[in-house]
Design an enzyme around this catalytic site. Structure first.
Site, PDB file in Angstrom:
ATOM      1  CD  GLU A   9       1.102   5.178  -2.644  1.00  0.00           C
ATOM      2  OE1 GLU A   9       0.227   4.425  -2.165  1.00  0.00           O
ATOM      3  OE2 GLU A   9       0.863   6.031  -3.488  1.00  0.00           O
ATOM      4  CG  HIS A  34      -6.617  -0.611  -7.509  1.00  0.00           C
ATOM      5  ND1 HIS A  34      -6.932  -1.273  -6.350  1.00  0.00           N
ATOM      6  CD2 HIS A  34      -6.405   0.687  -7.163  1.00  0.00           C
ATOM      7  CE1 HIS A  34      -6.945  -0.402  -5.344  1.00  0.00           C
ATOM      8  NE2 HIS A  34      -6.628   0.786  -5.812  1.00  0.00           N
ATOM      9  CG  HIS A  78      -6.447   9.009  -2.700  1.00  0.00           C
ATOM     10  ND1 HIS A  78      -7.787   8.726  -2.772  1.00  0.00           N
ATOM     11  CD2 HIS A  78      -5.867   7.945  -2.107  1.00  0.00           C
ATOM     12  CE1 HIS A  78      -8.011   7.550  -2.219  1.00  0.00           C
ATOM     13  NE2 HIS A  78      -6.856   7.047  -1.808  1.00  0.00           N
ATOM     14  CG  HIS A 127      -0.001   1.357  -0.418  1.00  0.00           C
ATOM     15  ND1 HIS A 127      -1.143   1.977   0.018  1.00  0.00           N
ATOM     16  CD2 HIS A 127       0.684   1.031   0.713  1.00  0.00           C
ATOM     17  CE1 HIS A 127      -1.148   2.029   1.331  1.00  0.00           C
ATOM     18  NE2 HIS A 127      -0.059   1.441   1.782  1.00  0.00           N
ATOM     19  CG  ASN A 146      -1.158   3.210  -7.194  1.00  0.00           C
ATOM     20  OD1 ASN A 146      -1.424   2.022  -7.350  1.00  0.00           O
ATOM     21  ND2 ASN A 146      -1.038   3.756  -6.008  1.00  0.00           N
ATOM     22  CD  GLU A 190       1.109  11.468  -3.587  1.00  0.00           C
ATOM     23  OE1 GLU A 190       2.237  10.948  -3.690  1.00  0.00           O
ATOM     24  OE2 GLU A 190       0.067  10.925  -3.991  1.00  0.00           O
ATOM     25  NE  ARG A 215      -6.523  -3.737   1.863  1.00  0.00           N
ATOM     26  CZ  ARG A 215      -7.152  -2.743   2.484  1.00  0.00           C
ATOM     27  NH1 ARG A 215      -7.794  -1.827   1.773  1.00  0.00           N
ATOM     28  NH2 ARG A 215      -7.179  -2.666   3.784  1.00  0.00           N
ATOM     29  NE  ARG A 247      -4.088  -1.122   2.581  1.00  0.00           N
ATOM     30  CZ  ARG A 247      -4.612   0.101   2.796  1.00  0.00           C
ATOM     31  NH1 ARG A 247      -4.641   0.990   1.826  1.00  0.00           N
ATOM     32  NH2 ARG A 247      -5.125   0.412   3.961  1.00  0.00           N
ATOM     33  CB  THR A 271      -4.645   5.991   1.644  1.00  0.00           C
ATOM     34  OG1 THR A 271      -3.932   4.877   1.111  1.00  0.00           O
ATOM     35  CG2 THR A 271      -3.831   6.651   2.725  1.00  0.00           C
TER      36      THR A 271
HETATM   37  N1  PXP Z   1      -1.087   8.731  -3.784  1.00  0.00           N
HETATM   38  C1  PXP Z   1      -1.134   8.041  -2.629  1.00  0.00           C
HETATM   39  C2  PXP Z   1      -0.225   8.445  -1.511  1.00  0.00           C
HETATM   40  C3  PXP Z   1      -1.996   6.935  -2.472  1.00  0.00           C
HETATM   41  O1  PXP Z   1      -2.027   6.270  -1.322  1.00  0.00           O
HETATM   42  C4  PXP Z   1      -2.783   6.541  -3.565  1.00  0.00           C
HETATM   43  C5  PXP Z   1      -3.657   5.339  -3.456  1.00  0.00           C
HETATM   44  O2  PXP Z   1      -2.892   4.227  -3.219  1.00  0.00           O
HETATM   45  C6  PXP Z   1      -2.686   7.278  -4.752  1.00  0.00           C
HETATM   46  C7  PXP Z   1      -1.850   8.389  -4.832  1.00  0.00           C
HETATM   47  C8  PXP Z   1      -3.481   6.928  -5.973  1.00  0.00           C
HETATM   48  O3  PXP Z   1      -4.835   7.058  -5.706  1.00  0.00           O
HETATM   49  P1  PXP Z   1      -5.881   6.517  -6.781  1.00  0.00           P
HETATM   50  O4  PXP Z   1      -5.636   5.050  -6.906  1.00  0.00           O
HETATM   51  O5  PXP Z   1      -7.191   6.856  -6.164  1.00  0.00           O
HETATM   52  O6  PXP Z   1      -5.621   7.254  -8.056  1.00  0.00           O
END
Ligand code: PXP
Length: 250
Positions: free
Chosen positions: A75, A15, A195, A48, A12, A156, A54, A50, A106
Site C-alpha cells: 500500500e 499494526h 478497512h 502500508h 495487513n 479496493e 509510523r 507511510r 486512511t
Molecule cells: N485496505 C486499505 C487500502 C487500507 O489502507 C487499510 C488500512 O491500512 C486496510 C485495507 C486495512 O484496514 P484495517 O486495518 O482497518 O483492517
C-alpha cells in the site's frame, strides 16, 4: 446461479509494527506475523509504507519481499518516492491510497477522478513493471469510471464508513458497496474491499459475489492479543467462508 468464486484474504500487518515502534527496537517482528499469517491460510500480506514510517519501515518491506511465499500487496501513497520504492521491490501488487500526515488511518478513498493527471503516469509505470495496480476508492461510480480510464485493473472499495455506521445508514452503505461491486464486473475491474472489517461486519461484504479479496488488519492484530494471530485469522476465514457459501443471506 453459479457459486461465487473463492474470496481471498489479505492480512495487513501494519499494526504489529505500530506496537514495535511504540518502544523502538525489533519486537514484535512484523515478519514473524507475516509467516504466521501464511501458516494460518492468508492468501496475501498487505503492508502500508507511510511517508512518515509510523508503522511499517523500509526494512520491513525488504524482509517481506525476501521471505514471503504469498504475494505482497504494497500500500502506497501516490508519490514519486513510493513509486520508486515499488519499482525497486516489484511486489505482486500495489494499492494506491490517499495519505494525509495528520490522519490516524486512511480516511476516505482516493480521488481517482480529480487526480487523473497526477495518477496516470504512476499507474502506467507500476503496470509496465508488472505490478498489479489497485486504487483504494469510495463506492462511487465516478471513481470506478476514473479507475477504468486510468487503466487500473483492480479497485479496493473503502469499507470504513460501512463499518462505522449502524442501522438504516449501514444498510444504505452496504447497498452502495453492492452496487459498486456489480459495476466493477460491468467495467471489467477486479473488486477488492477493506478497512475496519471485524467478525461482526465482514459477513455481508464477504457475501458480495463480485468481491474477490478482502484486506483486513487492525481488528485481527487486536484480536491476536487475546487469542493469538493464527486462531484470529482462521476464525476470520471461517466467518468469510460461511457468508460466501451459496444460499447464505447477506
Ligand atoms: N485496505 C486499505 C487500502 C487500507 O489502507 C487499510 C488500512 O491500512 C486496510 C485495507 C486495512 O484496514 P484495517 O486495518 O482497518 O483492517
Amino acid at each position: 446461479m453459479s457459486a461465487p468464486s473463492r474470496l481471498r484474504l489479505g492480512v495487513n500487518i501494519d499494526h504489529v509494527a505500530t506496537v514495535r515502534n511504540a518502544r523502538g527496537g525489533h519486537l514484535p517482528d512484523p515478519l514473524r506475523a507475516a509467516r504466521l499469517a501464511e501458516a494460518a491460510g492468508a492468501d496475501g500480506i498487505t503492508a502500508h509504507l507511510r511517508e512518515d514510517r509510523r508503522h511499517i519501515v523500509d526494512g520491513d518491506i525488504e524482509g517481506l519481499m525476501r521471505e514471503l511465499k504469498v504475494p505482497l500487496n504494497f500500500e502506497m501513497a501516490a508519490t514519486q518516492e513510493m513509486v520508486d520504492i515499488a519499482l525497486r521491490h516489484r511486489p505482486h501488487a500495489a494499492c494506491i491510497v490517499p495519505e494525509k500526515r495528520e490522519e490516524r488511518t486512511t480516511e476516505g478513498g482516493l480521488d481517482a477522478a480529480g487526480q487523473h493527471n497526477h495518477l496516470k503516469p504512476m499507474v502506467a509505470r507500476l503496470r509496465d513493471a508488472g505490478i498489479r495496480v489497485s486504487l483504494f476508492i469510495e463506492a462511487d461510480p465516478r471513481q470506478l469510471e476514473a479507475a477504468v480510464v486510468l487503466g487500473a485493473p483492480v479497485v479496493e472499495l473503502h469499507t470504513g464508513r460501512y463499518c462505522e455506521l449502524e442501522g438504516e445508514a449501514k444498510r444504505a452503505e452496504l447497498a452502495r458497496l453492492q452496487k459498486a461491486a456489480a459495476l466493477c464486473a460491468r467495467f471489467g475491474l477486479e473488486c477488492h474491499a477493506g478497512h475496519g472489517l471485524s467478525y461482526g461486519d465482514v459477513g455481508p461484504v464477504a457475501a458480495i459475489a463480485e468481491v474477490r479479496e478482502l484486506n483486513i488488519g487492525h481488528f485481527l492484530i487486536g484480536e491476536a492479543i487475546f487469542v493469538g494471530l493464527e486462531p484470529a485469522i482462521r476464525e476470520m476465514r471461517r466467518v468469510m467462508d460461511a457468508a460466501r457459501a451459496p444460499g447464505t443471506a447477506a
